[in-house]
Design a protein around this motif. Structure first.
Motif, PDB file in Angstrom:
ATOM      1  N   ILE A   6       0.832  -1.251   0.149  1.00  0.00           N
ATOM      2  CA  ILE A   6       0.111  -0.079  -0.064  1.00  0.00           C
ATOM      3  C   ILE A   6       0.805   1.259  -0.158  1.00  0.00           C
ATOM      4  N   ARG A   7       0.555   2.244  -0.702  1.00  0.00           N
ATOM      5  CA  ARG A   7       1.519   3.629  -1.029  1.00  0.00           C
ATOM      6  C   ARG A   7       0.783   4.319   0.279  1.00  0.00           C
ATOM      7  N   HIS A   8       1.695   4.906   0.859  1.00  0.00           N
ATOM      8  CA  HIS A   8       1.065   5.730   2.027  1.00  0.00           C
ATOM      9  C   HIS A   8       0.288   7.038   1.257  1.00  0.00           C
ATOM     10  N   ALA A  35      -6.431   8.080   5.093  1.00  0.00           N
ATOM     11  CA  ALA A  35      -5.630   6.999   5.721  1.00  0.00           C
ATOM     12  C   ALA A  35      -6.543   6.164   6.709  1.00  0.00           C
ATOM     13  N   CYS A  52       6.432  -1.152   7.573  1.00  0.00           N
ATOM     14  CA  CYS A  52       6.404   0.027   6.743  1.00  0.00           C
ATOM     15  C   CYS A  52       7.994   0.645   6.688  1.00  0.00           C
ATOM     16  N   THR A  58       4.872   7.119   5.904  1.00  0.00           N
ATOM     17  CA  THR A  58       4.474   5.531   5.830  1.00  0.00           C
ATOM     18  C   THR A  58       4.231   5.096   7.224  1.00  0.00           C
ATOM     19  N   THR A  61       0.527   6.339   8.295  1.00  0.00           N
ATOM     20  CA  THR A  61      -0.355   5.474   7.317  1.00  0.00           C
ATOM     21  C   THR A  61      -0.450   4.178   7.971  1.00  0.00           C
ATOM     22  N   ALA A  62       0.675   3.538   8.156  1.00  0.00           N
ATOM     23  CA  ALA A  62       0.817   2.059   8.714  1.00  0.00           C
ATOM     24  C   ALA A  62       0.242   1.982  10.060  1.00  0.00           C
ATOM     25  N   ILE A 137       3.304  -0.828   3.988  1.00  0.00           N
ATOM     26  CA  ILE A 137       3.086   0.377   3.701  1.00  0.00           C
ATOM     27  C   ILE A 137       4.139   1.078   3.178  1.00  0.00           C
ATOM     28  N   LEU A 161      -2.623   5.560  -1.603  1.00  0.00           N
ATOM     29  CA  LEU A 161      -3.362   4.454  -0.873  1.00  0.00           C
ATOM     30  C   LEU A 161      -3.714   3.333  -1.810  1.00  0.00           C
ATOM     31  N   TYR A 163      -3.368  -0.038  -3.822  1.00  0.00           N
ATOM     32  CA  TYR A 163      -3.328  -1.177  -3.080  1.00  0.00           C
ATOM     33  C   TYR A 163      -2.828  -2.416  -4.312  1.00  0.00           C
TER      34      TYR A 163
END
Length: 187
Positions: A6-8, A35, A52, A58, A61-62, A137, A161, A163
């Motif tokens: 998953i991208r931040h 997020a 992450c 990250t 977000t994680a 992440i 975000l 996926y």
């Protein structure tokens, strides 16, 4: 074993279209809100752990994803840090004429170095979690370059975000791509 990449979410530099690289830019207010919302859609029974990059965007977000699945705090995985853009960090992604900034610069980390370090870390995660699924992440360039390497063709731009999902397999990279930036790939 599956690894969800998953991208931040959004930072001020994302919103401004700037190359971030390893510059430690935090999520902005929109990024925090999105997020939190995205993490609420993750099924807790599906994921064993959250990893992450060491960068703040990250880690923040994680933390939302780890809370959503009831996992321990996210574990730092240094090898999944964003590609270093060297002296180009902070520069616009696109020039005034609409063309992309040329990343062929001596201070920019080579794509092959990114792929090598990230795949080595993901293989280690597969070894440590052979019968579990984990979330990682990370960053857009990281995900895109890994997908390109495994797929053997150009990967899509990775959205905030976004996926993607890898599954362990008897393949040269050790993985096959099941989902690329939200799009399921045929088996």
């Amino acid at each position: 074993m599956r690894i969800g990449l998953i991208r931040h979410d959004e930072t001020d530099w994302n919103a401004a279209g700037r190359l971030q690289g390893t510059t430690d830019i935090p999520l902005n207010a929109r990024g925090v809100s999105q997020a939190q919302d995205a993490a609420s859609f993750v099924r807790a029974d599906e994921w064993a752990a959250v990893y992450c990059s060491p960068l703040q965007r990250t880690r923040d977000t994680a933390a939302f994803f780890a809370k959503a699945i009831g996992a321990d705090a996210p574990r730092i995985l240094p090898e999944v840090i964003e590609r270093s853009f060297g002296e180009l960090e902070g520069e616009p992604v696109y020039r005034d004429d609409g063309t992309r900034t040329d990343l062929d610069h001596p201070t920019v980390e080579p794509e092959s170095a990114v792929v090598d370090r990230v795949l080595a870390a993901l293989r280690e995660l597969a070894r440590v979690h052979p019968d579990e699924h984990v979330l990682v992440i990370t960053h857009g360039s990281v995900v895109r370059l890994v997908l390109q390497h495994i797929l053997g063709r150009k990967a899509p731009r990775i959205s905030n975000l976004g996926y993607s999902e890898l599954e362990t397999a008897d393949a040269p990279s050790g993985f096959v791509v099941r989902v690329a930036n939200g799009y399921p790939l045929s088996r």
